[in-house]
Design an enzyme around this catalytic site. Sequence first.
Site, short mmCIF file in Angstrom:
data_model
loop_
_atom_site.label_atom_id
_atom_site.label_comp_id
_atom_site.label_asym_id
_atom_site.label_seq_id
_atom_site.Cartn_x
_atom_site.Cartn_y
_atom_site.Cartn_z
N CYS A 18 -2.14 -2.28 7.87
CA CYS A 18 -2.08 -3.24 6.76
C CYS A 18 -0.86 -4.15 6.81
O CYS A 18 -0.94 -5.31 6.41
CB CYS A 18 -2.19 -2.50 5.43
SG CYS A 18 -3.81 -1.74 5.23
N ASP A 74 0.78 -1.25 0.00
CA ASP A 74 0.00 0.00 0.00
C ASP A 74 0.81 1.30 0.00
O ASP A 74 0.44 2.26 0.69
CB ASP A 74 -0.97 0.01 1.20
CG ASP A 74 -1.95 -1.15 1.18
OD1 ASP A 74 -1.90 -1.95 0.24
OD2 ASP A 74 -2.77 -1.24 2.11
N LYS A 88 -6.61 -4.92 -3.07
CA LYS A 88 -7.25 -5.59 -1.93
C LYS A 88 -8.29 -4.66 -1.29
O LYS A 88 -8.04 -3.47 -1.12
CB LYS A 88 -6.19 -6.02 -0.90
CG LYS A 88 -5.38 -4.88 -0.30
CD LYS A 88 -4.30 -5.45 0.60
CE LYS A 88 -3.49 -4.40 1.31
NZ LYS A 88 -4.21 -3.57 2.26
N1 TIU Z 1 -2.64 0.45 4.24
C1 TIU Z 1 -3.14 0.74 5.45
O1 TIU Z 1 -2.50 0.56 6.47
N2 TIU Z 1 -4.41 1.32 5.47
C2 TIU Z 1 -4.85 2.13 6.45
O2 TIU Z 1 -6.01 2.53 6.47
N3 TIU Z 1 -3.94 2.51 7.40
C3 TIU Z 1 -4.11 3.42 8.39
O3 TIU Z 1 -3.20 3.53 9.22
N4 TIU Z 1 -5.19 4.17 8.44
#
Ligand code: TIU
Length: 221
Positions: free
Chosen positions: A162, A24, A129
Amino acid sequence: MPVVDAEPGPFEFQTDSTALLVIDMQRDFLMPGGFGESLGNDVSQLRRTIGPLAALLAAWRGAGLPVIHTREGHLPDLSDCPPAKLTRGAPSQRIGDPGAFGRILIRGEYGHDIIDELQPLDGEPVIDKPGKGAFYATNLQNILDKYQAKSLIVTGVTTEVCVHTTVREANDRGYECLVPADCVGSYFPEFQQAGLKMIAAQGGIFGWVGASPSLITAIQE
Ligand code: TIU
């Protein structure tokens, strides 16, 4: 066999059965002026991972080893977004709302894509995802089966969300996971610290925690 300095002890892996996961590293989370910052988060806490991750990617690719990228996001009609996730955010800054870089966390929008510095190369899988974990509702397991992967290097953002969910999912599926601390980031320093500690605690309850310089040296030896 490559060996990396790590907690709770040295991490050993075979290069022919290890994949690098980049979780991500999307503009919505990392870019100044984007979704993450608009929620009051300090994106510099995530951006410090870009340099080390770019160096690790270059070394990993140079060694001819597999890289898999993920992106968190949803279909434009939001049909894959659970109502409980959709309604959780601040009104007007929810998934699908217009943001500085397009509709927030919607596939195909500029902000949903991976930052320029870490763009995937042709042939590297990019997994879209809908959840926090990279295994839920994706074909990651099939891809890892094709690589006959036994170990994973898990990098990206955010450490306690994530990255953690993915490491926990992978650990339950039998993968040995190394998390290079300098290649994962949290908006919250205290979560970064605790998140990393949780992985390596109790003799490596979810995996190992190391750093990218030792990992890069290990694959170049
Ligand atoms: N990729 C991921 O960690 N998505 C989130 O929403 N992370 C946050 O810390 N908000």
